[in-house]
Scaffold this active site. Sequence first.
Site, short mmCIF file in Angstrom:
data_model
loop_
_atom_site.label_atom_id
_atom_site.label_comp_id
_atom_site.label_asym_id
_atom_site.label_seq_id
_atom_site.Cartn_x
_atom_site.Cartn_y
_atom_site.Cartn_z
N SER A 74 0.84 -1.20 0.00
CA SER A 74 0.00 0.00 0.00
C SER A 74 0.88 1.26 0.00
O SER A 74 1.64 1.47 -0.93
CB SER A 74 -0.96 -0.04 1.19
OG SER A 74 -1.98 0.91 1.04
N ASP A 127 -0.45 -4.83 -3.72
CA ASP A 127 -1.85 -4.38 -3.74
C ASP A 127 -2.03 -2.87 -3.63
O ASP A 127 -2.80 -2.38 -2.81
CB ASP A 127 -2.65 -5.06 -2.62
CG ASP A 127 -4.13 -5.17 -2.99
OD1 ASP A 127 -4.41 -5.62 -4.11
OD2 ASP A 127 -4.98 -4.79 -2.18
N HIS A 142 -7.04 -6.88 1.22
CA HIS A 142 -6.00 -5.88 0.94
C HIS A 142 -4.68 -6.25 1.60
O HIS A 142 -3.62 -6.03 1.01
CB HIS A 142 -6.48 -4.51 1.44
CG HIS A 142 -5.50 -3.41 1.23
ND1 HIS A 142 -4.93 -3.13 0.00
CD2 HIS A 142 -4.97 -2.50 2.10
CE1 HIS A 142 -4.09 -2.10 0.11
NE2 HIS A 142 -4.10 -1.71 1.37
#
Length: 406
Positions: free
Chosen positions: A205, A231, A369
């Site tokens: 992230s 991701d 996630h």
Amino acid sequence: MSDLQRSFQKSKLARFPLEPPMPLNSHLGALDEVDDEEDQDGLGGEENDVDSRMDTPSSPCSSASSTSTIRPLFARPEPRKKASLEPLPWSRYFSSSLHLLHEPTSAIFHAYLTSPTNNGPLFVMHHGAGSSGLSFALLASEIRKILPAAGALSFDSRGHGETRTPNDEDLSLPTLSQDFVTVLELVKEKCGWGKMPDLVLVGHSLGGAVVADVAMGGKLGGSVLGYVVLDVVEGSAIDALQSMQTYLSTRPSGFTSLSQGIEWHTRSRTIRNPTSARISVPALLLLTDTTQPESSDDSSPPRPWRWRTDLAKTQPFWQGWFVGLSKKFLEARGGKLLILAGTDRLDRELIIGQMQGKYQLVVLPEVGHFLHEDAPGKTAGSLVEFYKRNDRSALVLPPKVSDMYK
């Protein structure tokens, strides 16, 4: 019934197969009836003593001793044991916990480290916003199972975990990228490495944006074999920022205990791996002053465990984290790996780059996630394979022509 009729019936019954055993209750009832008949006929003695010994609960031949193994046909299934919510220590997954003093700024960076051995690579990991270095604990352990010589370095960025800097609220991308390089230099000095080991940079992230920026800047030189982004894609990340405040408002403001915090993360499917949640979630929470009232409603229990990082205060930096991410990822030197939880996250620039073969794409199904926490084994397998594909020490170059003449 006459004797002739009895003999005729016995001859007919002998032709039929034996009856299947009766249910336990019927069997015991039939034995009682037989005993009653024998008592009435005046039978007893040694045979009855043997039968009574056979039916004692202590005997392995006893019908009563086997009743515990018989389960009713429509019995309710036994309830599953509730999964443990107790925190797990970092020491199971890393060999050391370091507090690194950067004297020019008086910052103290906290990092978890397992050093590489036998010229193995070092996987350097940067977590996402609001997380901590323990987010990669299971992943680091799985990497070493596949590649025992590998090392793992995962640190708390400023404003997170146990890292303390003079300005913890400065979470701009240039500052975070410089912190990344600084931590590596401090670890190298602390461990007495003559040169930097081969590096594989891994970021999740926000950490993916930091890793791409560091790779693009080239401050780590030729030590970087490649970098991995987990991701995060520029287009979808910027779109998601519009609903970030809504998401933050739905989170609990605190928890009554660490176990409740772990349970919330697993129940809300934020982290789908309970083991990883037991490792990483405690580092996200901080025990605050319990003497202050929670609210005007005295009936609500106190929630002293609060979030260490106030993500709402990081809003001024959100755009700067992700703008230009796809371009940096595609243009920086070194091998490139993008691991996503779904192909719908790809933006136009990355789709074109994938068609041109500029990077490797791996999609992990059935994860959220935090894919490196949900599926640490699969993620570790992809990272080790990526390292081996970019490992320069494994290359065998042909001899020079001049050497061949010699």
